[in-house]
Design an enzyme around this catalytic site. Structure first.
Site, PDB file in Angstrom:
ATOM      1  NE  ARG A   1       3.626   1.394  -4.253  1.00 26.33           N
ATOM      2  CZ  ARG A   1       4.785   1.136  -4.311  1.00 26.33           C
ATOM      3  NH1 ARG A   1       5.663   2.229  -4.689  1.00 26.33           N
ATOM      4  NH2 ARG A   1       5.351  -0.023  -3.759  1.00 26.33           N
TER       5      ARG A   1
ATOM      6  CE  LYS B   1       3.197   0.577 -12.682  1.00 23.09           C
ATOM      7  NZ  LYS B   1       3.204   0.008 -14.243  1.00 23.09           N
TER       8      LYS B   1
ATOM      9  CB  CYS C   1      -0.873  -0.059   1.273  1.00 29.42           C
ATOM     10  SG  CYS C   1      -1.149  -1.619   1.810  1.00 29.42           S
TER      11      CYS C   1
ATOM     12  CE  LYS D   1      -0.207  -4.905 -19.893  1.00 27.95           C
ATOM     13  NZ  LYS D   1       1.413  -4.940 -19.633  1.00 27.95           N
TER      14      LYS D   1
ATOM     15  CD  GLU E   1      -1.744  -6.394 -16.049  1.00 28.81           C
ATOM     16  OE1 GLU E   1      -1.255  -6.176 -15.126  1.00 28.81           O
ATOM     17  OE2 GLU E   1      -1.275  -6.009 -17.262  1.00 28.81           O
TER      18      GLU E   1
ATOM     19  CD1 TRP F   1      -4.546  -3.408  -4.497  1.00 24.32           C
ATOM     20  CD2 TRP F   1      -3.276  -5.151  -3.610  1.00 24.32           C
ATOM     21  NE1 TRP F   1      -4.643  -4.327  -5.336  1.00 24.32           N
ATOM     22  CE2 TRP F   1      -4.097  -5.291  -4.850  1.00 24.32           C
ATOM     23  CE3 TRP F   1      -2.862  -5.842  -2.626  1.00 24.32           C
ATOM     24  CZ2 TRP F   1      -3.894  -6.894  -5.168  1.00 24.32           C
ATOM     25  CZ3 TRP F   1      -2.502  -7.260  -3.251  1.00 24.32           C
ATOM     26  CH2 TRP F   1      -3.191  -7.561  -4.611  1.00 24.32           C
TER      27      TRP F   1
ATOM     28  CD  GLU G   1       2.851  -7.457 -21.849  1.00 27.82           C
ATOM     29  OE1 GLU G   1       3.294  -8.248 -20.774  1.00 27.82           O
ATOM     30  OE2 GLU G   1       2.983  -6.049 -21.285  1.00 27.82           O
TER      31      GLU G   1
ATOM     32  CG  ASN H   1       2.971   0.285   3.019  1.00 25.97           C
ATOM     33  OD1 ASN H   1       1.815   0.314   3.366  1.00 25.97           O
ATOM     34  ND2 ASN H   1       3.595   0.854   2.213  1.00 25.97           N
ATOM     35  N   GLY H   2       3.346  -3.892   4.496  1.00 29.54           N
ATOM     36  CA  GLY H   2       3.969  -5.434   4.933  1.00 29.54           C
ATOM     37  C   GLY H   2       3.158  -6.310   5.647  1.00 29.54           C
TER      38      GLY H   2
HETATM   39  C1  F6R Z   1       1.630  -5.976 -15.867  1.00 29.54           C
HETATM   40  C2  F6R Z   1       1.966  -5.630 -14.639  1.00 29.54           C
HETATM   41  C3  F6R Z   1       2.554  -6.614 -13.887  1.00 29.54           C
HETATM   42  C4  F6R Z   1       4.129  -6.304 -13.601  1.00 29.54           C
HETATM   43  C5  F6R Z   1       4.633  -7.330 -12.431  1.00 29.54           C
HETATM   44  C6  F6R Z   1       6.170  -7.111 -12.391  1.00 29.54           C
HETATM   45  O1  F6R Z   1       0.927  -4.889 -16.668  1.00 29.54           O
HETATM   46  O2  F6R Z   1       2.156  -4.517 -14.403  1.00 29.54           O
HETATM   47  O3  F6R Z   1       2.509  -8.068 -14.517  1.00 29.54           O
HETATM   48  O4  F6R Z   1       4.885  -6.213 -14.820  1.00 29.54           O
HETATM   49  O5  F6R Z   1       4.181  -7.133 -11.324  1.00 29.54           O
HETATM   50  O6  F6R Z   1       6.411  -5.660 -11.971  1.00 29.54           O
HETATM   51  P1  F6R Z   1       7.763  -5.108 -11.752  1.00 29.54           P
HETATM   52  O7  F6R Z   1       8.381  -4.830 -13.188  1.00 29.54           O
HETATM   53  O8  F6R Z   1       7.544  -3.504 -11.164  1.00 29.54           O
HETATM   54  O9  F6R Z   1       8.621  -5.796 -10.935  1.00 29.54           O
END
Ligand code: F6R
Length: 639
Positions: A47, A634, A22, A515, A518, A95, A511, A121-122
């Site tokens: 986030r 995110k 979060c 997308k 998601e 989150w 990919e 957070n955690g």
């Molecule tokens: C896809 C997406 C997630 C991230 C994954 C890794 O659109 O956003 O699948 O790619 O959680 O995130 P990072 O690159 O920050 O380690």
């Protein structure tokens, strides 16, 4: 203490604990804390966005607490109805992956006296044991199901037992002693209503950054929350605490030793994290790709030696020449970039390359040769699984490099070196520009290693020329947006989408499917085109279109065969192609989208763009919340 909570009723099953990834924002200074906290939370909402809350200390040394389930907008409404005034405060956006989302579980949480507020957070893994211990001591008044509240009570309990006139030192010591009992991860901010102008922060496994202002200081889990106020930042390390006052701050270790710190200048400005004229961050970030692709290679091409220059790898040419194997690891979109990376590095440098999900790599015995080089790929640089893989790899003695966007991230700091993406902040939950930046960097790594081996000057020069032209090709590809929007309207009623590609473009099929899943919540799968006939063909039906990524490359004819196979079973076909591909697909594919031509190995950087746009336009057509898709966050900082 006045606590106003919203009225959201949770329907999910109650569980006794929750995990968070979060956002935290804290403020201490002369200004009104609430607007700063609220604005910071808005910046962090990508986030986590299940629930949110703030606690500020008012003029009577009482907490003004507002918290509720739902988005920051709901919290803002609550605050508009019941303003909260004060010059020191902490806040949180949550989150949850476990545990119900309701007002009570929203942070901040308080100790038994109600005088100490804490956001976290955690995961406190031993919260149950700690809670039992507190209950045995007569502390029974728990109001939420959270592990966080247990920590707040523990801090309060210890605070009561400590003596001392210096209430600041007493609070610091109470936090320190409580954290010593914690098994788990945390980024926390703690405020005591009777300890004026003072915030304690601490981290272990969950990022925390301190923003230095003039007569004011900030604390946040992500610098984007505070960059509008200051660009001078200090990133806390694990097991560090910070004592924050308006005009000073002090960092110390969990053991009480004074800590070193370096002030970093944040690379981006508040302007960079604004949507501008775009309706969504995701669209803005898709359209930023001509620039982010350029920035990923800026200063990294050597025209003289026809190679790439990657000083951040911190490796001598002799060391690079010795590499016999490469492992690329990451999660989600970064994993798909790694998959393209395998094709790229083996194609350009002929070094055996493997791709591993970070979550798998960290928990298994991957046989490794001593000269294996490991890359951890992560936009945020905070993904728990990728960080775990990096640590495991380093512990086993392998040189481990990062490919990160967030320069101050834990992965960037803990790796032996690496390459930054320089893509600028990526706010949309669906990763877009970070993916194409990762592909550029993997191409540069392939070029560098290839030129140390068999790749000729002429081949190096050709690739560099193509890379130089790439941003223009990306720009040209983006012109397809309106055409893709038309396709999104045409296919809005489909039950799902299948994606197929070969070689460099097989990972792009995956990919594209990710997308779509998601942000549209539609069913989607990505596969190598040839796998169609080994089972997937059974799915083909009129309401399930197949998207073929079929540029006019070395495997175009093979793709064409697979397209015919779908056509024969009456499956609708959308083909992404290039060059003369459109001519050969005419009469076979229902819709053909023609992309600019680039060398085969660079094609994924273009082919992914129409797929990002398709997911985006379909999501908009379906009325989805593009930048904050359901259930996602995110940066996944839990396992
Ligand atoms: C896809 C997406 C997630 C991230 C994954 C890794 O659109 O956003 O699948 O790619 O959680 O995130 P990072 O690159 O920050 O380690």
């Amino acid at each position: 203490m006045s606590i106003y909570i919203g009225t959201h009723l949770a329907t999910e099953e109650s569980r006794p604990y929750n995990f968070h990834m979060c956002g935290i924002v804290g403020y201490v200074g002369r200004a009104e804390a609430t607007p700063i906290l609220l604005e910071g939370l808005r910046r962090l909402e990508y986030r986590g966005y299940d629930s949110a809350g703030i606690a500020v200390v008012n003029g009577e040394h009482q907490f003004e607490t507002r918290k509720c389930a739902g988005r920051i907008a709901s919290l803002a409404k609550l605050i508009a109805r019941k303003p909260a005034s004060g010059h020191v405060g902490i806040s949180h956006t949550r989150w949850a992956t476990h545990g119900k989302v309701n007002d009570e579980n929203a942070h901040p949480h308080f100790d038994a006296s109600g005088k100490i507020a804490l956001v976290h957070n955690g995961v406190i893994e031993n919260y149950q044991a700690l809670k039992e211990q507190l209950i045995q001591n007569g502390d029974t008044d728990f109001r939420s199901d959270t592990d966080t509240e247990v920590l707040a009570h523990l801090v309060g309990n210890i605070y009561e037992q400590l003596d001392g006139k210096d209430s600041k030192a007493r609070l610091m010591n109470a936090v320190r002693a409580a954290l010593k009992q914690v098994i788990g991860t945390y980024g926390i901010a703690v405020v005591h209503a009777n300890v004026p102008d003072f915030i304690v922060g601490a981290r272990r496994g969950s990022p925390l950054v301190l923003g230095i202002g003039r007569d004011e200081n900030f604390l946040a889990s992500d610098v984007s929350a505070i960059v509008a106020y200051t660009r001078d930042a200090v990133y806390l390390n694990d097991f560090e605490l910070v004592a924050l006052e308006p005009d000073k701050f002090e960092i110390s270790s969990l053991d009480g030793a004074a800590g070193q710190h370096a002030v970093s200048r944040v690379e981006f400005t508040a302007e960079d994290i604004k949507k501008g004229d775009y309706p969504h961050y995701m669209l803005k970030e898709i359209f930023e790709q001509p620039f982010s692709v350029r920035d990923a290679m800026r200063g990294r091409l050597s025209f003289e030696d026809c190679t790439a220059k990657l000083g951040g790898l911190n490796m001598t040419p002799a060391e690079l020449r010795k590499i016999t194997r490469i492992v690329l690891t990451g999660c989600g979109t970064a994993f798909h970039a790694a998959m393209v990376g395998e094709y790229l590095i083996e194609h350009l440098a002929s070094i055996p390359t493997e791709v591993e999900y970070a979550s798998e790599f960290r928990h298994r015995n991957t046989p490794m040769t001593p000269d294996t080089l490991v890359f951890a790929i992560s936009q945020s640089g905070e993904t728990a699984d990728t960080l775990g893989a990096l640590r495991e790899s380093r512990q086993k003695g392998y040189r481990t490099l990062g490919i990160c966007n967030n320069v101050a991230s834990t992965i960037a700091r803990e790796s032996d070196g690496g390459v930054y993406m320089h893509a600028g902040p990526e706010i949309g939950v669906a990763a877009t520009k970070s993916f194409t930046s990762q592909l550029v960097i993997l191409t540069l790594i392939g070029l560098l290693l290839g030129r140390m081996r068999h790749l000729s000057t002429a081949e190096g020069a050709q690739l560099i020329e193509a890379l130089e032209n790439l941003p223009d090709k990306v720009q040209e590809t983006l012109k397809l947006s309106d055409r893709i929007k038309t396709l999104a309207k045409k296919y809005v009623d489909v039950s799902g989408v299948l994606f197929f590609g070969r070689q460099f473009n097989f990972p792009i099929a995956m990919e594209g499917a990710l997308k779509l899943k998601e942000i549209t919540y539609l069913y989607a799968e990505g596969h190598p085109s040839a796998e169609l006939k080994h089972g997937i063909i059974a799915l083909i039906r009129p309401d399930l279109p197949s998207i073929f990524i079929a540029p006019e490359d070395a495997v175009f004819s093979k793709n064409l065969n697979n397209i015919e196979q779908v056509k024969a079973r009456k499956g609708p076909i959308i083909a992404l192609t290039s060059g003369n591909g459109a001519g050969r697909l005419k009469g076979i594919a229902n819709d053909i989208v023609t992309l600019p031509s680039v060398p085969d190995c660079l094609m994924p950087i273009l082919t992914v763009i129409p797929l990002q746009l398709l997911a985006y336009h379909l999501a908009v057509e379906l009325g989805r919340d593009v930048d904050k898709p359901r259930n996602l966050a995110k940066s996944v900082t839990v396992e």
